[in-house]
Design an enzyme around this catalytic site. Structure first.
Site, PDB file in Angstrom:
ATOM      1  N   GLY A   1       0.717  -1.239   0.075  1.00  0.00           N
ATOM      2  CA  GLY A   1      -0.191   0.039   0.006  1.00  0.00           C
ATOM      3  C   GLY A   1       0.999   1.412  -0.054  1.00  0.00           C
ATOM      4  O   GLY A   1       0.324   2.433   0.217  1.00  0.00           O
TER       5      GLY A   1
ATOM      6  N   LYS B   1       5.510  16.517  -3.459  1.00  0.00           N
ATOM      7  CA  LYS B   1       5.924  16.883  -2.210  1.00  0.00           C
ATOM      8  C   LYS B   1       6.634  18.106  -1.803  1.00  0.00           C
ATOM      9  O   LYS B   1       6.320  18.610  -0.912  1.00  0.00           O
ATOM     10  CB  LYS B   1       6.366  15.755  -1.559  1.00  0.00           C
TER      11      LYS B   1
HETATM   12  N1  HSE Z   1       3.115   6.696  -3.057  1.00  0.00           N
HETATM   13  C1  HSE Z   1       3.508   7.555  -2.078  1.00  0.00           C
HETATM   14  C2  HSE Z   1       5.040   7.137  -1.542  1.00  0.00           C
HETATM   15  C3  HSE Z   1       2.611   7.320  -0.899  1.00  0.00           C
HETATM   16  O1  HSE Z   1       5.366   6.068  -1.843  1.00  0.00           O
HETATM   17  O2  HSE Z   1       5.772   7.819  -0.724  1.00  0.00           O
HETATM   18  C4  HSE Z   1       2.661   8.549   0.196  1.00  0.00           C
HETATM   19  O3  HSE Z   1       2.564   9.767  -0.224  1.00  0.00           O
END
Ligand code: HSE
Length: 341
Positions: A208, A226
């Site tokens: 996940g 981010k």
């Molecule tokens: N896909 C993102 C990661 C999920 O792997 O960091 C968290 O933002």
């Protein structure tokens, strides 16, 4: 607090599980009680009930892949869109947990604006709207006396945004640099132990960590989103994707990783920004670099401040409950700000 959830994938379900499992504790320790009154998804259907949906039944139906399996209840409506749920005017907050789109942020961006226009607080795990339109959303929320919070968008529930907003209030934040994608950090860590890239990616998806389309993770776009959020939210920059130099880990081979290991180094996908611009790049770090020791899906960020120097935060970067926890934390902050506890 009555909530509408837009999306019900890994993060939405993680949040619902927390509400299901910690309801009594949250009531006792935080005076917090929440009801999910609406859930709208692209693939499972949509459910709405003014008196709240039954969380165990909702999670079971989602686990089986369709809300058609959710039992009939008095007052239950099926098939409403987000617009209908917002127009009903009953929710206190809209929680945006649908898949991230870093090109247009749609359809989430329009839904977020509509929710704010309707007087609902906004909590996002979806990175698109805040990466691409942070300033407008924040201005709209403030103009209406509402909160727009997005702790879940960076480093899951590790309190990056709250650290900056609250504990570091009064400091100027000059730059941010760190490991901001859990999937790629997990893949690089597994590859060092000899696992092939494809198997490590599959594992990251099963756990996940990965986005619905993991291309955004492995090509660096998730970390870029981010960095934009950090730059625009924490140090008032007005950066766009065009201000970032972005690459990912797809060009790093098993042989590159072995070479780095032999030289006492380790590859990490490093993301960083100042108010002027930023980058995301797979970087060979000496093992003595603190970021080299951050393994698996764990993330880390160093915030450079004027009054305190560097502050480094290390913690969960992805995951079901780890990200669901951020949504809970934002809702608790909204409750505190509204003076409800
Ligand atoms: N896909 C993102 C990661 C999920 O792997 O960091 C968290 O933002």
């Amino acid at each position: 607090m009555k909530l509408i959830l837009v999306g019900f994938g890994v993060v939405g379900q993680g949040f619902a599980e927390i509400l299901r499992d910690k309801a009594a504790e949250l009531k006792r320790s935080q005076g917090f009680a929440a009801a999910i009154i609406g859930v709208v998804t692209a693939s499972k259907g949509a459910l709405y009930r003014s008196d709240g949906l039954d969380l165990p039944a909702l999670l079971e139906a989602a686990g089986d892949g369709s809300f058609a399996l959710y039992p009939d209840q008095p007052g239950l409506r099926r098939g409403w869109g987000a617009e209908d749920m917002i127009a009903a005017g009953e929710a206190d907050a809209l929680v945006e947990v649908s898949p991230t789109n870093l090109e247009t942020a749609q359809p989430a961006l329009d839904i977020c604006k509509r929710a704010l226009d309707a007087g609902m607080h906004l909590v996002l795990a979806n990175k698109g709207p805040v990466a691409l339109d942070y300033a407008n959303l924040q201005a709209k929320a403030r103009a209406k006396g509402l909160q727009m919070r997005c702790e879940a968008t960076v480093m899951a529930g590790t309190p990056t945004m709250q650290l900056a907003d609250e504990a570091l209030a009064g400091c100027e934040i000059l730059s941010a640099r760190g490991i901001l994608n859990g999937t790629t950090n997990y893949i690089l860590t597994q590859m060092e132990s000899g696992m092939p890239y494809e198997s490590a990616l599959t594992q990251a998806q099963e756990l996940g960590y990965a986005e619905t389309d993991p291309t955004g993770d492995v090509e660096g776009w998730d970390a870029a989103g981010k960095v934009l959020i950090l730059a625009n939210a924490l140090f008032g920059a007005a950066l766009t994707m065009d201000d970032l130099d972005v690459s990912g880990i797809t060009q790093i081979s098993a042989a590159d990783i072995a070479d780095a290991q032999a030289a006492g180094c380790r590859y990490k996908l490093i993301a960083g920004a100042t108010a002027e611009g930023g980058m995301v790049k797979a970087t060979r770090l000496p093992l003595a670099d603190p970021l080299a020791g951050v393994g698996g899906s764990t993330n880390a960020v160093t915030l450079e401040t004027d009054l305190l120097g560097d502050i480094t935060l290390i913690g969960a970067g992805a995951g079901k409950r780890e990200t669901g926890a951020a949504i809970l934390s934002d809702l608790l902050a909204i409750q505190r700000a509204a003076g409800l506890t």
